[in-house]
Every structure is written in structure tokens, then in C-alpha cells.
Design a protein around this motif. Structure first.
Motif, PDB file in Angstrom:
ATOM      1  N   PHE A 164       0.854  -1.197   0.000  1.00 49.09           N
ATOM      2  CA  PHE A 164       0.000   0.000   0.000  1.00 49.09           C
ATOM      3  C   PHE A 164       0.888   1.244   0.000  1.00 49.09           C
ATOM      4  O   PHE A 164       0.640   2.210  -0.730  1.00 49.09           O
ATOM      5  N   LYS A 165       1.958   1.171   0.780  1.00 50.17           N
ATOM      6  CA  LYS A 165       2.933   2.270   0.831  1.00 50.17           C
ATOM      7  C   LYS A 165       3.587   2.469  -0.545  1.00 50.17           C
ATOM      8  O   LYS A 165       3.822   3.610  -0.967  1.00 50.17           O
ATOM      9  N   VAL A 166       3.871   1.358  -1.242  1.00 52.37           N
ATOM     10  CA  VAL A 166       4.425   1.460  -2.608  1.00 52.37           C
ATOM     11  C   VAL A 166       3.496   2.329  -3.451  1.00 52.37           C
ATOM     12  O   VAL A 166       3.923   3.267  -4.124  1.00 52.37           O
ATOM     13  N   GLY A 167       2.191   2.024  -3.395  1.00 53.78           N
ATOM     14  CA  GLY A 167       1.223   2.783  -4.180  1.00 53.78           C
ATOM     15  C   GLY A 167       1.186   4.252  -3.772  1.00 53.78           C
ATOM     16  O   GLY A 167       1.149   5.146  -4.620  1.00 53.78           O
TER      17      GLY A 167
ATOM     18  N   ASN B 247      -1.401  -8.073  -5.434  1.00 50.27           N
ATOM     19  CA  ASN B 247      -0.730  -6.782  -5.223  1.00 50.27           C
ATOM     20  C   ASN B 247      -1.309  -5.670  -6.086  1.00 50.27           C
ATOM     21  O   ASN B 247      -1.223  -4.493  -5.723  1.00 50.27           O
ATOM     22  N   SER B 248      -1.852  -6.025  -7.242  1.00 52.90           N
ATOM     23  CA  SER B 248      -2.248  -4.986  -8.194  1.00 52.90           C
ATOM     24  C   SER B 248      -3.238  -4.009  -7.583  1.00 52.90           C
ATOM     25  O   SER B 248      -3.091  -2.796  -7.713  1.00 52.90           O
ATOM     26  N   ALA B 249      -4.250  -4.525  -6.903  1.00 51.95           N
ATOM     27  CA  ALA B 249      -5.262  -3.650  -6.303  1.00 51.95           C
ATOM     28  C   ALA B 249      -4.665  -2.853  -5.149  1.00 51.95           C
ATOM     29  O   ALA B 249      -5.015  -1.690  -4.934  1.00 51.95           O
ATOM     30  N   VAL B 250      -3.753  -3.465  -4.414  1.00 50.69           N
ATOM     31  CA  VAL B 250      -3.162  -2.762  -3.266  1.00 50.69           C
ATOM     32  C   VAL B 250      -2.306  -1.578  -3.760  1.00 50.69           C
ATOM     33  O   VAL B 250      -2.383  -0.475  -3.224  1.00 50.69           O
ATOM     34  N   PHE B 251      -1.509  -1.815  -4.799  1.00 50.68           N
ATOM     35  CA  PHE B 251      -0.712  -0.711  -5.373  1.00 50.68           C
ATOM     36  C   PHE B 251      -1.644   0.408  -5.852  1.00 50.68           C
ATOM     37  O   PHE B 251      -1.411   1.586  -5.593  1.00 50.68           O
ATOM     38  N   PHE B 252      -2.689   0.009  -6.575  1.00 47.43           N
ATOM     39  CA  PHE B 252      -3.610   0.983  -7.178  1.00 47.43           C
ATOM     40  C   PHE B 252      -4.331   1.778  -6.078  1.00 47.43           C
ATOM     41  O   PHE B 252      -4.417   3.010  -6.143  1.00 47.43           O
ATOM     42  N   ASN B 253      -4.812   1.072  -5.058  1.00 47.58           N
ATOM     43  CA  ASN B 253      -5.523   1.763  -3.977  1.00 47.58           C
ATOM     44  C   ASN B 253      -4.595   2.700  -3.207  1.00 47.58           C
ATOM     45  O   ASN B 253      -5.011   3.778  -2.779  1.00 47.58           O
ATOM     46  N   GLY B 254      -3.359   2.280  -3.024  1.00 47.71           N
ATOM     47  CA  GLY B 254      -2.382   3.145  -2.349  1.00 47.71           C
ATOM     48  C   GLY B 254      -2.157   4.420  -3.158  1.00 47.71           C
ATOM     49  O   GLY B 254      -2.138   5.528  -2.612  1.00 47.71           O
ATOM     50  N   ALA B 255      -2.024   4.275  -4.471  1.00 44.34           N
ATOM     51  CA  ALA B 255      -1.802   5.448  -5.325  1.00 44.34           C
ATOM     52  C   ALA B 255      -3.022   6.362  -5.301  1.00 44.34           C
ATOM     53  O   ALA B 255      -2.902   7.586  -5.181  1.00 44.34           O
TER      54      ALA B 255
END
Ligand code: BGC
Length: 372
Positions: A151-154, A188-196
Motif C-alpha cells: 500500500f505504501k508502494v502505491g 498486489n495490483s489492487a493494493v498498489f492501485f488503492n495506495g496510489a
């Protein structure tokens, strides 16, 4: 502090529950004779099932697992799923690891929703499962998760996009942007996207950012298989449909492979990439070069060496008959349970901080210094 206290309480509860319902486990807290407390033999086989090689970090992880597990005294059985028929092959590989007596299996899933049968088989055989980098979903039988904080990555990617727009576009808000996300079969895809979007959505809502194509739902932005060609052709068609007279100022890209595909498309459309911002992730060699050349704006350093070291440390704790240490027991709900996780901190990298960010990664530091 609160998080840590909660984590400790949850661990204590887990430990109690485990000792209450399992006589196969020995009491880790008793101390004393190490062999009596051992969870399994010190030279046991450890399985590592990795997905297809969609980015450099997966290739490096396989090599490091072999080296680090053997240095720790274990036998390493490291397998990659081939690029075709990946899910079925990975299922077969995991079943074979269980049959062959692995005591722990580390899984970087191709599709974390499709391993339920194998995870049940592992639980029945007393094999511990560690989800590596990607969460394993919809199963009770996932013991631990080890990853960089996705999530932090995003969030870092979202912030980098904003910073890059301001620094490079040559004009003030509003900025036209497009959004890309990873493969829908990767948790991971949704987590990255939600973080961004945690960072970008307020700026979309107040008109600072405009997603001109209107494609702002995750399903519309997905990149099947994390494949460069899929990102490139989506970028090509958005440029044709939406940007014949308007300027595209920046793109949220979830990783480096896709960032370079997006740059290729944008360059082919005649855009000066010095005024364009695209984010990335993984610190791939070609992207670090691109950043130093002033093309790709940012990447993320998720040091694979540290992630593999942490995983092997957790396996060592399990071998001793202990619970593995975790630092998050709240964030990673796999649909059935919250999986106890050990999360490492990702680092944002731009041209400005590259030398500092790669101070401990000699191969990348060399590229940075050569370009300076
Ligand atoms: C990883 C990323 C990687 C992507 C494609 C994700 O699960 O976390 O680092 O870029 O897979 O391989």
C-alpha cells in the motif's frame, strides 16, 4: 506503539491457540534444549515456488533463496512456473514439494486465488506456508506473509506522479494523466492501485488532475499478465482516442516494465519525454538508466536481498519450533483471515536521491555514478 501492542497481543493469542490445539508443536517459550524445541530438522527441505519471470526481482529472488537457504543449512527446492500454463504448473510444483517432504513452502503466486487445494494439502501434511511478495487469498492455510509494504508502494507512486508533474510539465494544474494497474490475478495490483489513489483521488476530485480518457476504474486500467505489450497497446489506443489535440502530462505506472512500455508508446507519438512523468517500481537496470537519462521519473527500491533474508530468518524461527516474528497483524486480510505479516519499507527513487537510495546496491550504484 498501539500497532505493536496489538501485534504482540495477537501473537500471544495465536501462540496460545496453537499450543492448545496442536500437540505436534513444541512449546517455543520453554527455552532450554534446542533440539527438543525444534519444529523440524535443521537440514530439512524448503520449497520455494515462484511465478513466471515478469520482472527482474523474481529472477534475483530465486538465486538468493538457493544461496541463503543453503547457507542456513537447509536444502533448497526452488521452482519457477513457466510462462505458459503457469497456474497449473505452479499447482503441480507445490503438490510435488509437499509429497517430497518440504517442511516450509514459500510461495510467490502466479494467481493467489487458485492454490486453495494445494494449501489444504500442505496444512494436512503439517507444512507451513509463507506467502512471498504476493498474498495468497481465500484460504485459511496461509501461515505468514512477507513483503514490502504494498500500500505504501502505491502511495509513494501517487506522490511521485504529483511531484513529477509539478517539476517537469512546464505548466501549473490542471494536469492530464492516465492510470495503469497490474495484472488482475496478482493480489498486489489492487493494493498498489488503492495506495496510489489514496494520494491521487483527492486531486482528481478537486480538478488538479484530469483522467482524460475517463478510464479510472481498476478493471479499465489493468495490464493482463504484467505484460509490456499489453500496456503499450493500451497506451497507444488512449493516445489516439484522447490526445490528438490535448497533452498527456503523466501516467501512473505500477512497475518499471510497464513504465518503459508506456515511454515507448509516448515517444512514438512524438511526445518530448523530458516534460512527461511516469512512475515505476522494482529498480530494474533499464529503468535506473532511463531515470538517470531524465526519461522515467521514478521507481521504487524493494531490495530483494533484504526480503529473501527476512524470509529465511522466519524459516529459521519455524525450524526452532517458534512462531515467526511479524510486525503487522491488521493489513493483509486474504478474504478468510488476516495473515500475520512482516512488512519491509519501500523507498522511492528519483534522479535526485538515486545515489543515496542505492548506496547498498553496488550494481545500481555503479549505473548512477556512471551517469552523473
Ligand atoms: C511485484 C512487483 C512486480 C510485479 C510484476 C508484483 O507482484 O510486487 O514488484 O513488478 O509483480 O512482476
Amino acid at each position: 506503539m498501539k500497532k505493536i501492542a496489538l501485534a504482540v497481543t495477537a501473537l500471544a493469542v495465536t501462540a496460545l491457540a496453537l499450543s492448545a490445539c496442536s500437540n505436534a508443536r513444541t512449546d517455543a517459550g520453554a527455552g532450554g534444549d534446542a533440539s527438543a524445541a525444534a519444529g523440524f530438522a535443521a537440514d530439512a527441505t524448503i520449497g520455494v515456488a515462484l511465478p513466471d519471470k515478469t520482472s527482474e526481482n523474481w529472477v534475483l529472488a530465486g538465486d538468493l533463496f538457493t544461496k541463503d537457504l543453503e547457507a542456513a543449512g537447509f536444502k533448497a527446492d526452488v521452482q519457477y512456473a513457466p510462462a505458459s500454463n503457469t497456474v497449473a504448473e505452479q499447482q503441480n510444483q507445490i503438490s510435488a514439494m509437499i509429497t517430497n517432504g518440504a517442511k516450509v513452502i514459500v510461495i510467490g503466486a502466479k494467481d493467489g486465488k487458485q492454490l486453495g487445494t494445494q494449501l489444504q494439502q500442505a496444512a494436512d501434511a503439517g507444512v507451513k506456508i509463507i506467502a512471498y511478495d504476493r498474498l495468497l487469498e481465500n484460504s485459511e492455510n496461509v501461515d505468514y506473509y512477507v513483503a514490502f509494504d504494498n500500500f505504501k508502494v502505491g502511495q509513494l507512486q501517487g506522490q511521485a506522479l504529483l511531484d513529477g508533474l509539478e517539476a517537469r510539465s512546464g505548466h501549473g494544474a490542471p494536469w492530464n494523466i492516465e492510470l495503469f494497474s497490474g495484472s488482475p490475478d496478482d493480489a498486489n495490483s489492487a493494493v498498489f492501485f488503492n495506495g496510489a489513489l489514496d494520494v491521487l483521488q483527492p486531486k482528481i476530485d478537486d480538478g488538479t488532475l484530469v483522467v482524460k480518457s475517463g478510464q479510472d476504474e481498476i478493471a479499465q486500467t489493468a495490464t493482463q499478465g504484467w505484460k509490456a505489450e499489453n500496456a503499450q497497446s493500451r497506451m497507444d489506443s488512449i493516445l489516439t482516442s484522447t490526445y490528438s489535440s490535448d497533452t498527456l502530462d503523466g501516467v501512473l505506472s505500477p512497475n518499471d516494465t510497464l513504465a518503459r512500455a508506456i515511454l515507448t508508446s509516448v515517444k512514438q507519438a512524438g511526445k518530448d519525454v523530458a516534460t512527461f512523468t511516469v512512475t515505476g517500481q522494482d529498480s530494474e537496470v533499464e529503468s535506473v538508466k532511463s531515470i538517470m537519462a531524465g526519461e522515467q521519473y521514478s521507481t521504487i527500491n524493494k531490495d530483494t536481498t533484504l526480503l529473501v533474508e527476512q524470509t529465511v530468518k522466519m524459516i529459521g524461527e519455524l525450524q526452532q519450533g517458534e512462531d515467526a516474528e511479524v510486525n503487522d497483524t491488521e493489513q493483509y486480510d486474504n478474504g478468510v483471515k488476516v495473515v500475520p505479516a512482516y512488512l519491509l519499507e519501500p523507498v522511492i527513487v528519483t534522479k535526485e536521491n538515486a545515489a543515496e537510495a542505492y548506496a547498498n546496491v553496488p550494481s545500481l550504484l555503479e549505473i548512477v555514478q556512471a551517469a552523473q
